[in-house]
Scaffold this motif. Structure first.
Motif, short mmCIF file in Angstrom:
data_model
loop_
_atom_site.label_atom_id
_atom_site.label_comp_id
_atom_site.label_asym_id
_atom_site.label_seq_id
_atom_site.Cartn_x
_atom_site.Cartn_y
_atom_site.Cartn_z
N MET A 115 0.84 -1.19 0.00
CA MET A 115 0.00 0.00 0.00
C MET A 115 0.89 1.26 0.00
SD MET A 115 -2.80 1.09 2.89
CE MET A 115 -3.49 -0.56 2.98
N THR A 116 0.63 2.15 -0.95
CA THR A 116 1.42 3.38 -1.05
C THR A 116 0.49 4.59 -1.05
OG1 THR A 116 3.07 2.20 -2.35
CG2 THR A 116 3.15 4.60 -2.45
N GLY A 117 0.91 5.63 -0.35
CA GLY A 117 0.06 6.82 -0.33
C GLY A 117 0.80 8.03 0.23
N ARG A 118 0.06 9.14 0.22
CA ARG A 118 0.60 10.41 0.69
C ARG A 118 0.29 10.56 2.18
NH1 ARG A 118 -2.22 16.11 -0.91
NH2 ARG A 118 -4.01 14.78 -0.47
N ALA A 119 1.31 10.95 2.97
CA ALA A 119 1.11 11.09 4.41
C ALA A 119 0.32 12.35 4.73
CB ALA A 119 2.47 11.14 5.11
N GLY A 167 2.76 15.10 3.48
CA GLY A 167 2.99 14.98 2.04
C GLY A 167 4.03 13.94 1.65
N ASP A 168 4.78 13.38 2.62
CA ASP A 168 5.76 12.34 2.27
C ASP A 168 5.05 11.16 1.61
OD1 ASP A 168 7.77 13.85 3.36
OD2 ASP A 168 8.21 12.49 5.05
N LYS A 169 5.73 10.55 0.67
CA LYS A 169 5.18 9.34 0.05
C LYS A 169 5.58 8.14 0.89
CE LYS A 169 5.03 6.85 -4.32
NZ LYS A 169 5.75 6.62 -5.59
N ILE A 170 4.57 7.38 1.32
CA ILE A 170 4.80 6.28 2.26
C ILE A 170 4.35 4.97 1.61
CG2 ILE A 170 4.09 5.33 4.51
CD1 ILE A 170 5.73 7.88 4.77
N ALA A 171 5.18 3.93 1.76
CA ALA A 171 4.79 2.60 1.27
C ALA A 171 4.81 1.63 2.44
CB ALA A 171 5.75 2.15 0.17
N ILE A 172 3.72 0.89 2.61
CA ILE A 172 3.64 -0.10 3.69
C ILE A 172 3.75 -1.48 3.06
CG2 ILE A 172 2.22 -1.02 5.58
CD1 ILE A 172 0.77 1.77 5.54
N VAL A 173 4.81 -2.19 3.45
CA VAL A 173 5.03 -3.53 2.91
C VAL A 173 5.29 -4.46 4.09
CG1 VAL A 173 6.40 -4.94 1.34
CG2 VAL A 173 6.10 -2.50 0.86
N GLY A 174 4.35 -5.33 4.37
CA GLY A 174 4.51 -6.25 5.50
C GLY A 174 4.72 -5.49 6.79
N HIS A 175 5.82 -5.79 7.47
CA HIS A 175 6.11 -5.15 8.76
C HIS A 175 6.95 -3.89 8.59
CE1 HIS A 175 5.57 -9.26 10.91
NE2 HIS A 175 4.44 -8.74 10.49
N GLU A 176 7.11 -3.44 7.35
CA GLU A 176 7.98 -2.29 7.13
C GLU A 176 7.21 -1.10 6.55
OE1 GLU A 176 12.26 -4.53 6.46
OE2 GLU A 176 11.24 -3.63 4.74
N VAL A 177 7.58 0.06 7.04
CA VAL A 177 7.03 1.30 6.51
C VAL A 177 8.19 2.04 5.82
CG1 VAL A 177 5.96 3.52 7.10
CG2 VAL A 177 5.25 1.43 8.29
N HIS A 178 8.08 2.20 4.50
CA HIS A 178 9.13 2.91 3.76
C HIS A 178 8.69 4.35 3.54
CE1 HIS A 178 11.12 -0.84 2.86
NE2 HIS A 178 9.98 -1.34 2.41
N ASN A 179 9.54 5.27 3.95
CA ASN A 179 9.31 6.67 3.59
C ASN A 179 10.06 6.90 2.28
OD1 ASN A 179 9.20 9.45 3.28
ND2 ASN A 179 9.26 9.84 5.50
#
Lengths: 171, 411
Positions: A1-5, A112-124
């Protein structure tokens, strides 16, 4: 899941997410989404876009256990809330309505940061930083994997957890 | 093996397993409360889950308390739907005017020592006062209970709150609860239980304990449970082992406490009353599941009487927590005293506390209230400011038209 913070602070209570008095008029998430966060950020509802992610500090969803504080967020097609901690009722209600609650250190995520949630990790993606999130309890994963409590109960009719299957049914 | 907390013992007994903090259990509930704020959505989930028959209707009860009386057609229809469902399935229902569900759970004896009672409302933690595991849930979890009579719970760690000494004159349970909120913060007990014990318990009336358990959710607690010590002995009561493990221990010396006030707009933004004295007050609210019981109104009435009544320009609104409370206040003359002092009397229920109906403050109005929440907009207007205090401190503010120390007025 990817989105804008979309970033909020600490102790955002459910009345701030959707004020109780709006429930008088409607319980429809597609109506209530127009009043999201109106007490603390009157411009939020008009600016929210499908796929946005809520990012918050500690104790998100404290106060009332009202479930419209989750369904109204889902009504705006927000897929996850990433917070340092949640109130337990918001956490449960979120899982039960397909809104992913993610617990991690959110102090370095900016609006506005772009955030990706993958499993147990949150990528900024904006800052190229990876934050480790807490795992969900097993039963919550099972409820999410089933597609929520509605399909879960349509399938099982009760909580089908390994450690209690040997208990006699009460009927 | 280490000993167990009260919460670990109750959840072990209910799940028929030996569990401790961190374990996950599925338990049958002794009773589940649904309010008009939460039940209509629960019925949607129940129907979507394929529910036809309620698992055990005797263990369910509905309360029409959040919209009492219904302020518009939409909420009146929610009430109709709940009445129809309750009648069809044989579920007990407390109708408009009977009072706040949590108070009625206590009055009706549905929360008992060693029990597990949930409510689809965050203040279901109130039942902990009776040595009962009480916790709040949402509508979807209530629907699951309608389906199968059970709930899943993570067994929480417990914070031990030891109460010592005795409450001094002018200081009440609400002051203790606010002092604890200041100490722990709004998330200090998140995912955890508060367990109240200590040598002060025999001096604490059930109504005092209800206030402390009620406010435990404002510190994030899953439940706020009392030892049964000092209440009538009961075969089902549960006490902690002496070697039980706690995540934290807090001691509150009651005799050292002063009256406390929570400032807008956070329950944990608490000061001793001296720091707030003089703040102008335009509306005083006595009521709610925290401060709407008979003793609360007696304490407030006594301060109002000795102070000479309500100051000009102050709007005093009272809402007894239940019809039984209202009847008692009627019989003993307290209600007549309040009416003679110009109080507006509203239907027993939750309305004014959460702005769903009842008395809504105007812009720029400072309210002092016996309630449990002072969030911005909580009473229905985000341009009002809400202070939280004991019934005596609220009454003292009504006398002066400004926040005042009730110890200066009590006879």
């Amino acid at each position: 899941m990817t989105g804008r913070a979309r970033v909020f602070g600490d102790d955002i209570n459910t009345d701030y997410i959707i004020t109780s008095r709006r429930k008088r008029e409607s319980l429809d998430p597609l109506v209530l989404r127009h009043y999201l966060f109106e007490e603390i950020d009157p411009r939020f509802a008009a600016s929210v876009e499908p796929g946005d992610l809520i990012v918050a500090g500690k104790n998100f969803g404290c106060g009332s256990a009202m479930e419209v504080a989750v369904t109204a967020v889902r009504g705006a097609r927000i897929g996850a809330v990433v917070a340092r901690s949640f109130s337990r009722t918001y956490y449960r209600n979120a899982v039960n309505n397909g809104l992913l609650p993610v617990i991690c250190d959110t102090s370095r995520i900016r609006e506005g940061d772009k955030i990706a949630i993958v499993g147990h990790e949150v990528h900024n993606v904006t800052t190229n930083e990876t934050i480790l999130a807490e795992a969900l309890p097993k039963i919550m994963l099972e409820i999410i994997e089933a597609g929520g409590p509605v399909p879960y109960f349509r399938r099982w009719g009760r909580f089908n957890v390994g450690q209690v299957t040997d208990l006699p049914t009460k009927e | 093996m280490p000993g167990k907390t009260i919460t670990e013992k109750i959840l072990s007994a209910k799940s028929a397993q030996d569990v401790s903090a961190g374990d996950l259990v599925v338990c049958p509930v002794d009773c589940a409360l649904g309010t008009d704020g939460s039940t209509p959505m629960a019925l949607d989930y129940f129907e979507a889950m394929g529910g036809r028959r309620v698992f055990d209707p005797r263990r369910i009860v509905f309360a029409l308390d959040h919209y009492a009386p219904a302020p518009n057609r939409t909420t009146a229809q929610l009430h109709q739907r709940m009445r129809d469902f309750a009648a069809l399935h044989g579920i007990a229902l407390w109708d408009v005017g009977e009072g706040i569900g949590h108070q009625l759970i206590v009055e009706s004896g549905r929360a008992a020592p060693g029990g597990l009672v949930v409510g689809a409302d965050s203040h279901a933690v109130t039942y902990g006062a009776l040595n009962c595991f009480g916790t709040g849930i949402g509508s979807s979890d209530l629907a699951a209970i309608l389906m199968c009579g059970e709930i899943w719970l993570r067994v929480p760690e417990s914070i031990r709150v030891t109460l010592t000494g005795q409450l001094p004159d002018g200081v009440y349970a609400k002051d203790v609860a606010l002092a604890l909120a200041k100490e722990l913060g709004a998330d200090g007990a998140t995912y955890q239980a508060l367990e109240f014990g200590g040598p002060a318990l025999p001096t604490l009336h059930l109504d005092d304990r209800l206030v402390l358990s009620n406010l435990s959710v404002e510190m994030g607690a899953k439940n706020g449970i009392f030892s049964n010590a000092g209440l009538p002995a009961c075969d089902s009561s549960v006490e902690a082992d002496t070697d039980a493990r706690y995540s934290r221990e807090v001691v509150i010396a009651l005799d050292r406490l002063a009256p406390q006030v929570a400032l807008p707009h956070q329950v944990d933004r608490v000061v001793s009353i001296g720091e707030a004295v003089g703040t102008p007050v335009h509306m005083v609210y006595l009521g709610t599941c925290t401060g709407g019981r008979v003793r609360d109104f007696h304490q407030a009435r006594d301060v109002l009487r000795s102070g000479g009544g309500v100051a000009r320009g102050v709007h005093l609104v009272i809402t007894p927590a239940s019809r039984t409370v209202l009847e008692t206040l009627t019989r003993d003359g307290t209600l007549a005293d309040f009416i003679a002092m110009g109080a507006v009397v509203l239907t027993p229920g939750c309305g004014s506390c959460c702005g769903t109906c009842g008395a809504i403050p105007g812009d720029g109005v400072n309210v002092i209230s016996t309630a449990n929440r002072n969030f911005k907009g909580r009473m229905g207007n985000s341009n009002a400011a809400i202070y939280l205090a004991s019934p005596a401190s609220c009454a003292a503010a009504a006398v002066r038209g400004a926040i005042s120390d009730p110890r200066e007025m009590e006879s």
